[in-house]
Design an enzyme around this catalytic site. Structure first.
Site, PDB file in Angstrom:
ATOM      1  N   GLY A 178       0.815  -1.214   0.000  1.00 28.12           N
ATOM      2  CA  GLY A 178       0.000   0.000   0.000  1.00 28.12           C
ATOM      3  C   GLY A 178       0.844   1.258   0.000  1.00 28.12           C
ATOM      4  O   GLY A 178       0.585   2.206  -0.769  1.00 28.12           O
TER       5      GLY A 178
ATOM      6  N   CYS B  45       4.200  -8.806   1.712  1.00 29.47           N
ATOM      7  CA  CYS B  45       3.895  -9.593   0.509  1.00 29.47           C
ATOM      8  C   CYS B  45       5.162 -10.013  -0.230  1.00 29.47           C
ATOM      9  O   CYS B  45       5.348 -11.179  -0.547  1.00 29.47           O
ATOM     10  CB  CYS B  45       2.970  -8.789  -0.414  1.00 29.47           C
TER      11      CYS B  45
ATOM     12  N   CYS C 290       3.260 -13.395   0.338  1.00 25.30           N
ATOM     13  CA  CYS C 290       2.734 -13.953  -0.920  1.00 25.30           C
ATOM     14  C   CYS C 290       3.818 -14.444  -1.884  1.00 25.30           C
ATOM     15  O   CYS C 290       3.708 -15.555  -2.415  1.00 25.30           O
ATOM     16  CB  CYS C 290       1.917 -12.903  -1.674  1.00 25.30           C
TER      17      CYS C 290
ATOM     18  N   LYS D 235       6.120 -17.365  -0.555  1.00 23.18           N
ATOM     19  CA  LYS D 235       5.184 -18.488  -0.329  1.00 23.18           C
ATOM     20  C   LYS D 235       4.796 -19.141  -1.651  1.00 23.18           C
ATOM     21  O   LYS D 235       4.859 -20.362  -1.805  1.00 23.18           O
ATOM     22  CB  LYS D 235       3.952 -17.962   0.409  1.00 23.18           C
TER      23      LYS D 235
ATOM     24  N   TYR E 227      11.450  -2.705  -6.679  1.00 23.87           N
ATOM     25  CA  TYR E 227      10.564  -1.751  -5.970  1.00 23.87           C
ATOM     26  C   TYR E 227      11.341  -0.474  -5.615  1.00 23.87           C
ATOM     27  O   TYR E 227      10.854   0.638  -5.765  1.00 23.87           O
ATOM     28  CB  TYR E 227      10.035  -2.395  -4.676  1.00 23.87           C
TER      29      TYR E 227
ATOM     30  N   GLY F 285      -3.160 -22.974  14.089  1.00 23.86           N
ATOM     31  CA  GLY F 285      -4.047 -22.121  13.290  1.00 23.86           C
ATOM     32  C   GLY F 285      -4.693 -22.942  12.194  1.00 23.86           C
ATOM     33  O   GLY F 285      -4.229 -24.043  11.869  1.00 23.86           O
TER      34      GLY F 285
ATOM     35  N   TYR G  19      -5.380 -19.172   6.360  1.00 28.79           N
ATOM     36  CA  TYR G  19      -4.614 -19.146   5.116  1.00 28.79           C
ATOM     37  C   TYR G  19      -3.218 -19.739   5.300  1.00 28.79           C
ATOM     38  O   TYR G  19      -2.821 -20.672   4.607  1.00 28.79           O
ATOM     39  CB  TYR G  19      -4.423 -17.707   4.657  1.00 28.79           C
TER      40      TYR G  19
ATOM     41  N   GLU H  19      -1.722 -23.260   3.844  1.00 34.10           N
ATOM     42  CA  GLU H  19      -0.728 -23.178   2.770  1.00 34.10           C
ATOM     43  C   GLU H  19       0.567 -23.888   3.182  1.00 34.10           C
ATOM     44  O   GLU H  19       1.121 -24.693   2.422  1.00 34.10           O
ATOM     45  CB  GLU H  19      -0.479 -21.710   2.408  1.00 34.10           C
TER      46      GLU H  19
ATOM     47  N   ARG I  58     -12.340 -20.373   8.074  1.00 33.63           N
ATOM     48  CA  ARG I  58     -13.621 -19.713   8.295  1.00 33.63           C
ATOM     49  C   ARG I  58     -13.813 -18.618   7.238  1.00 33.63           C
ATOM     50  O   ARG I  58     -12.873 -17.901   6.917  1.00 33.63           O
ATOM     51  CB  ARG I  58     -13.591 -19.063   9.675  1.00 33.63           C
TER      52      ARG I  58
ATOM     53  N   HIS J  79     -12.669 -26.722 -24.645  1.00 36.42           N
ATOM     54  CA  HIS J  79     -12.460 -28.130 -24.354  1.00 36.42           C
ATOM     55  C   HIS J  79     -11.129 -28.625 -24.895  1.00 36.42           C
ATOM     56  O   HIS J  79     -10.745 -28.238 -25.988  1.00 36.42           O
ATOM     57  CB  HIS J  79     -13.603 -28.926 -25.003  1.00 36.42           C
TER      58      HIS J  79
ATOM     59  N   GLU K 131     -13.854 -25.271 -18.246  1.00 33.33           N
ATOM     60  CA  GLU K 131     -15.104 -25.413 -19.012  1.00 33.33           C
ATOM     61  C   GLU K 131     -16.263 -25.847 -18.115  1.00 33.33           C
ATOM     62  O   GLU K 131     -17.428 -25.616 -18.447  1.00 33.33           O
ATOM     63  CB  GLU K 131     -14.933 -26.390 -20.178  1.00 33.33           C
TER      64      GLU K 131
HETATM   65  P1  NDP Z   1      -6.272 -16.289   9.411  1.00 31.51           P
HETATM   66  O1  NDP Z   1      -7.067 -15.160   9.909  1.00 31.51           O
HETATM   67  O2  NDP Z   1      -6.480 -16.799   8.033  1.00 31.51           O
HETATM   68  O3  NDP Z   1      -6.470 -17.541  10.384  1.00 31.51           O
HETATM   69  C1  NDP Z   1      -6.145 -17.449  11.735  1.00 31.51           C
HETATM   70  C2  NDP Z   1      -6.334 -18.812  12.343  1.00 31.51           C
HETATM   71  O4  NDP Z   1      -5.785 -18.821  13.639  1.00 31.51           O
HETATM   72  C3  NDP Z   1      -7.790 -19.209  12.474  1.00 31.51           C
HETATM   73  O5  NDP Z   1      -7.902 -20.567  12.172  1.00 31.51           O
HETATM   74  C4  NDP Z   1      -8.110 -18.925  13.924  1.00 31.51           C
HETATM   75  O6  NDP Z   1      -9.028 -19.851  14.481  1.00 31.51           O
HETATM   76  C5  NDP Z   1      -6.775 -19.131  14.605  1.00 31.51           C
HETATM   77  N1  NDP Z   1      -6.534 -18.249  15.734  1.00 31.51           N
HETATM   78  C6  NDP Z   1      -6.757 -16.926  15.786  1.00 31.51           C
HETATM   79  N2  NDP Z   1      -6.397 -16.434  16.982  1.00 31.51           N
HETATM   80  C7  NDP Z   1      -5.937 -17.475  17.705  1.00 31.51           C
HETATM   81  C8  NDP Z   1      -5.438 -17.617  19.014  1.00 31.51           C
HETATM   82  N3  NDP Z   1      -5.332 -16.588  19.844  1.00 31.51           N
HETATM   83  N4  NDP Z   1      -5.062 -18.849  19.426  1.00 31.51           N
HETATM   84  C9  NDP Z   1      -5.167 -19.906  18.609  1.00 31.51           C
HETATM   85  N5  NDP Z   1      -5.640 -19.823  17.357  1.00 31.51           N
HETATM   86  C10 NDP Z   1      -6.025 -18.619  16.906  1.00 31.51           C
HETATM   87  O7  NDP Z   1      -4.765 -15.876   9.702  1.00 31.51           O
HETATM   88  P2  NDP Z   1      -3.367 -16.262   9.051  1.00 31.51           P
HETATM   89  O8  NDP Z   1      -2.392 -16.014  10.132  1.00 31.51           O
HETATM   90  O9  NDP Z   1      -3.407 -17.596   8.406  1.00 31.51           O
HETATM   91  O10 NDP Z   1      -3.200 -15.179   7.911  1.00 31.51           O
HETATM   92  C11 NDP Z   1      -3.292 -13.790   8.230  1.00 31.51           C
HETATM   93  C12 NDP Z   1      -3.924 -13.032   7.104  1.00 31.51           C
HETATM   94  O11 NDP Z   1      -3.002 -12.910   6.045  1.00 31.51           O
HETATM   95  C13 NDP Z   1      -5.141 -13.711   6.499  1.00 31.51           C
HETATM   96  O12 NDP Z   1      -6.321 -13.324   7.139  1.00 31.51           O
HETATM   97  C14 NDP Z   1      -5.123 -13.247   5.079  1.00 31.51           C
HETATM   98  O13 NDP Z   1      -5.883 -12.085   4.960  1.00 31.51           O
HETATM   99  C15 NDP Z   1      -3.664 -12.945   4.805  1.00 31.51           C
HETATM  100  N6  NDP Z   1      -3.092 -14.009   3.958  1.00 31.51           N
HETATM  101  C16 NDP Z   1      -3.574 -14.182   2.701  1.00 31.51           C
HETATM  102  C17 NDP Z   1      -3.086 -15.170   1.898  1.00 31.51           C
HETATM  103  C18 NDP Z   1      -3.648 -15.358   0.528  1.00 31.51           C
HETATM  104  O14 NDP Z   1      -4.294 -14.444   0.030  1.00 31.51           O
HETATM  105  N7  NDP Z   1      -3.476 -16.526  -0.094  1.00 31.51           N
HETATM  106  C19 NDP Z   1      -2.006 -16.059   2.344  1.00 31.51           C
HETATM  107  C20 NDP Z   1      -1.582 -15.799   3.682  1.00 31.51           C
HETATM  108  C21 NDP Z   1      -2.106 -14.808   4.457  1.00 31.51           C
HETATM  109  P3  NDP Z   1     -10.597 -19.881  14.170  1.00 31.51           P
HETATM  110  O15 NDP Z   1     -10.840 -21.175  13.441  1.00 31.51           O
HETATM  111  O16 NDP Z   1     -11.228 -19.845  15.513  1.00 31.51           O
HETATM  112  O17 NDP Z   1     -10.927 -18.685  13.352  1.00 31.51           O
END
Ligand code: NDP
Length: 449
Positions: A16, A43, A48, A51, A100, A176, A179, A183, A206, A438, A443
């Site tokens: 950003g 990123c 990103c 990764k 960059y 966790g 994402y 990944e 979620r 095809h 498709e």
């Molecule tokens: P996410 O928000 O995707 O997931 C966090 C996970 O951690 C959830 O499963 C959540 O559980 C759990 N959690 C949250 N707080 C706690 C806690 N205090 N103790 C234990 N577990 C916890 O976060 P990520 O860290 O994976 O990624 C961060 C952000 O980065 C993402 O939201 C996304 O926006 C971005 N990102 C995007 C990617 C892409 O576009 N491909 C790739 C990587 C990151 P619960 O099931 O309860 O929600």
């Protein structure tokens, strides 16, 4: 003589901040950007980009296993060098950081490689002690991994460190279920590590469509990833042999070589001095902004993850662009947050845009869902029992497509194009009117029943 040292002072040279800096400078503004770590931000440096390169590396494992079915004899087992891949990836990161930096320089943006903190509505203090003034300040400092408070958490790593590991862990526990967890579970599993994914809740990812999440869970389990649910993190003990014993609620302790925390990210506002300028933060520490990215201090703005709107690079870039165009280019613009596509680069990847089936059922009176559950041609020949699932969610009255959700090979590539149609408000009939290409997996989108 100008009243301020700069027209715009940007904190953070991530996605950003870089976009806002270079566009504002191209519009003629005098711009400085302070970056305490590396130009490129999460990123490019530790998100990103590296990764995705690891995901490419991991896919070779599958392809090499499948190769025999396509007539190729590959020695088994195949040797894999983590350090070679790691170093190549880090070299590519260096290259992009250089690009960059060059772009900012070529636009005349002053790069200050140090931390800056806000000291008032129009002033910042740099780490070297100097004070700089600017008509406007843009906070684009991003977010950092959140780690659950627990004994021994210092023995775990986060996505900041994972790209620099000296060796591939033989056993890794990933905390966790979002994402990053999914990944990296896919990446390490393909590289041959034993992977345990432990989440505090009883689900993964979620926000994504339930059937798609269920399919990822089923395929990941088939591939050997061990999921532990309702497994709140209790702590880590480090043994004399270096092994880590992880304590989880509702589960027996597990012994691994590495723990990766992927438990969400928090805005980097701590100690940034924003309160001194009257900038209000929300309960998670995110900068509260209006539709023009303006904080509660009229001269201070914020874009990207620090505002905790949608934590995605392309969103931060759009916010930075809209800010710069609005205030320096005489082109007022706002980001449209509707129908933002997103993907998880798991194995296989999943992607979605618009409303999930559950959201549509809650928000619309009548909903029609079309789906295709199929085994991609390549998986059939490879004797890989892994099915793809495409779902289209439509408004039952108007036929308008309100969501598309997919899991299977290359779906992020396919969904980007399909998202244009969803954003444009096209109907199921518009998809059906398009002749299939095809043979392709895409498709299926125009053949959905
Ligand atoms: P996410 O928000 O995707 O997931 C966090 C996970 O951690 C959830 O499963 C959540 O559980 C759990 N959690 C949250 N707080 C706690 C806690 N205090 N103790 C234990 N577990 C916890 O976060 P990520 O860290 O994976 O990624 C961060 C952000 O980065 C993402 O939201 C996304 O926006 C971005 N990102 C995007 C990617 C892409 O576009 N491909 C790739 C990587 C990151 P619960 O099931 O309860 O929600």
């Amino acid at each position: 003589m100008a009243e301020f040292d700069y027209d715009l002072f940007v904190l953070g040279a991530g996605s950003g901040g870089t976009r806002a800096s270079r566009v504002a400078a191209a519009h003629g503004a005098r711009v400085a950007v302070a970056e305490e770590y590396r130009v490129g931000g999460t990123c490019v440096i530790r998100g990103c980009v590296p990764k995705k390169l690891l995901v490419y590396g991991a896919h070779f494992a599958e392809d090499l296993r499948d190769a025999a079915h396509f007539g190729w004899d590959v020695p088994s087992p195949c040797a894999f060098s983590w350090t070679r891949l790691r170093d190549n990836v880090l070299r590519e990161v260096d290259r992009i950081e250089g690009a960059y930096t060059q772009t900012l320089n070529s636009k005349g943006v002053t790069i200050l490689p140090q931390r800056a903190v806000v000291t008032g509505p129009n002033s910042v203090r740099l780490a070297d002690g100097s004070e700089v003034t600017a008509e406007r300040i843009l906070v684009a400092v991003g977010a950092h991994p959140a780690i659950p408070e627990c004994p021994g958490h210092e023995h775990g790593i986060t996505s900041n460190e994972v790209f620099h590991l000296d060796a591939l862990p033989r056993r890794i526990l990933i905390a966790g279920g979002g994402y990053i967890a999914n990944e990296f579970a896919g990446i390490f599993n393909e590289f041959g590590s034993q992977v345990i994914l432990a989440n505090r809740s009883n689900d993964i990812l979620r926000g994504y469509d339930q059937q798609i999440r269920d399919r990822l869970l089923q395929i990941s389990m088939t591939k050997g990833i061990d999921f532990k649910f309702n497994a709140a993190f209790r702590g880590i003990d480090k043994g004399a042999d270096g092994c880590l014993t992880v304590h989880l609620a509702n589960h027996d302790p597990v012994v691994v070589d590495q723990v990766l925390f992927a438990t969400g990210r928090r805005p980097n506002t701590h100690g940034l001095g924003l309160e001194s300028a009257g900038v209000e933060l929300d309960e998670l520490g995110a900068v509260k902004v209006d539709e023009d990215n303006r904080s509660t201090c009229p001269s201070i703005f914020a874009v990207g993850d620090v505002t905790n709107r949608i934590q995605l690079t392309p969103v931060a870039i759009r916010e930075g662009q809209a800010f710069a165009d609005s205030f320096y280019g005489n082109q007022p613009s706002r980001v449209d947050y509707g129908c933002v596509p997103s993907a998880v680069f798991s194995h296989p990847p999943l992607a979605g845009v618009g409303l999930t089936e559950a959201e549509a059922r809650q928000q619309l009176g009548s909903v029609k869902v079309y789906s295709s559950d199929f085994r991609p041609m390549k998986n059939v020949l490879a004797d890989r029992n892994e099915r793809a699932l495409y779902k289209m969610v439509c408004d039952g009255v108007t036929d308008r497509v309100v969501g598309i959700h997919m899991i299977g090979p290359d779906v992020p590539e396919i969904l980007q194009a399909a998202a244009v149609a969803v954003k444009a408000g096209l109907t199921k009939a518009d998809f059906d009117a398009t002749v299939a290409l095809h043979p392709s997996m895409a498709e299926e989108l125009v053949l959905l029943k």
